[in-house]
Design an enzyme around this catalytic site. Structure first.
Site, PDB file in Angstrom:
ATOM      1  N   LYS A  80     -19.010  67.484 107.675  1.00 30.76           N
ATOM      2  CA  LYS A  80     -18.727  67.268 106.246  1.00 30.76           C
ATOM      3  C   LYS A  80     -20.000  66.846 105.557  1.00 30.76           C
ATOM      4  O   LYS A  80     -20.941  66.299 106.152  1.00 30.76           O
ATOM      5  CB  LYS A  80     -17.634  66.214 106.045  1.00 30.76           C
ATOM      6  CG  LYS A  80     -17.924  64.827 106.614  1.00 30.76           C
ATOM      7  CD  LYS A  80     -18.785  63.917 105.744  1.00 30.76           C
ATOM      8  CE  LYS A  80     -18.933  62.520 106.337  1.00 30.76           C
ATOM      9  NZ  LYS A  80     -19.949  61.692 105.648  1.00 30.76           N
ATOM     10  N   ASP A  88     -13.244  58.125 108.115  1.00 34.42           N
ATOM     11  CA  ASP A  88     -13.498  59.544 107.835  1.00 34.42           C
ATOM     12  C   ASP A  88     -12.568  60.482 108.594  1.00 34.42           C
ATOM     13  O   ASP A  88     -12.479  61.665 108.269  1.00 34.42           O
ATOM     14  CB  ASP A  88     -14.945  59.915 108.181  1.00 34.42           C
ATOM     15  CG  ASP A  88     -15.949  59.443 107.129  1.00 34.42           C
ATOM     16  OD1 ASP A  88     -15.507  58.992 106.053  1.00 34.42           O
ATOM     17  OD2 ASP A  88     -17.155  59.523 107.387  1.00 34.42           O
ATOM     18  N   GLY A 119     -20.381  63.146 109.861  1.00 37.85           N
ATOM     19  CA  GLY A 119     -19.013  62.921 110.319  1.00 37.85           C
ATOM     20  C   GLY A 119     -18.726  63.435 111.709  1.00 37.85           C
ATOM     21  O   GLY A 119     -17.562  63.688 112.045  1.00 37.85           O
TER      22      GLY A 119
END
Length: 285
Positions: free
Chosen positions: A18, A143, A107
């Site tokens: 991400k 996340d 991430g």
């Protein structure tokens, strides 16, 4: 006649990265967690997780990352959490092809955990829906729910309150400075801005936005500033998450590849395209 040992069959599952297109710190909760606003964007570059069934009910990581004991690895923790939550007696063997740098703000660990949750929920036929998987993911990290949500998202709270946002397709040059940045170090810095006024989702991307963590990282890690400055020759450059990776957006694949071709041999990076949804999106339905 000799008995044949059944061959172990591994199945591959993607764990995409991400980018944070911006990241504002808007406050702090009494428990110390920071309140955020950000836009998450998924890209077609990431780790690959391989999973094989284990009828003994054990969770085994076959190629743990250096310096990351299996007990603290997010993939192992995700599998064990799913076992515990559902009472499943199924087990698995895990392997990873690691492409996303640790401490890079892409991430990687969270995406790996989300992929394990979605893949095992499907393989073990547990039937948990997306909301239930996101709730489990939040217990592993702020996340993780984003990757289970599986689409570009405007996020608030500690990053777990997600709303789908429509964004144009773009290509990105992502540079990966050779440094791992602990998130807690940046969020605990006394110089961090913690009172950026909130914006409404409709204001993005026209409002002026930034990554509030970037100024702290630039000061603490000059190599990140070096990478940002180099990339800024070709357009707006920004840092994702708490660093260290930095990126710029381009309208075409050719533009992104041209910039990447100019990258000095002392720097490293890759090109990636935005994706509309997580490759495993349908496994969570």
């Amino acid at each position: 006649m000799a008995t044949r040992t059944p061959m172990t069959v591994f199945h591959s599952f993607p764990a995409p990265a991400k980018l944070n297109l911006f990241l504002h710190v808007t406050g702090r909760r009494p428990d110390g967690y920071h309140l955020l606003q950000t836009v998450f964007r998924l890209i077609d570059f990431g780790d690959t997780i391989e999973i094989a069934d284990d009828d003994n009910g054990k969770i085994t990581h076959e190629n743990p990352l250096p310096g990351v004991p299996a007990e603290t690895d997010l993939m192992v923790r995700a599998a064990r959490l799913l076992q515990e939550h559902t009472g499943s007696t199924r087990g698995c063997r895990l392997r990873i092809t690691k492409r996303l740098p640790m401490g890079g703000g892409l991430g990687g660990g969270s995406s790996d955990a989300a992929t394990v949750l979605m893949a095992l929920n499907h393989r073990w036929r547990l039937g948990l829906n997306r909301a239930a998987l996101q709730a489990l993911g939040l217990r592993l990290g702020a996340d993780v729910p984003l990757f289970i949500f599986g689409r570009d998202a405007f996020a608030e709270g500690i990053g777990e309150a997600l709303k789908e946002i429509s964004l144009p397709q773009q290509w990105y040059v992502v540079l990966t400075p050779p440094v791992s940045i602990p998130t807690i170090e940046i969020f605990s810095d006394p110089c961090l801005t913690r009172n950026t006024p909130p914006i409404i989702m409709a204001a993005f991307p026209n409002n002026r936005v930034r990554n509030d963590l970037e100024a702290v990282v630039r000061k603490r890690y000059p190599i990140v500033e070096k990478y940002l400055n180099w990339l800024s020759q070709f357009g707006n450059s920004a840092m994702t998450g708490s660093g260290a990776c930095v990126f710029s957006a381009f309208d075409t694949h050719d533009e992104a590849m041209r910039v990447l071709s100019l990258l000095p041999p002392t720097m490293q990076g890759f090109s990636a395209q935005s994706i509309k949804q997580h490759p495993l999106f349908n496994l969570a339905d």
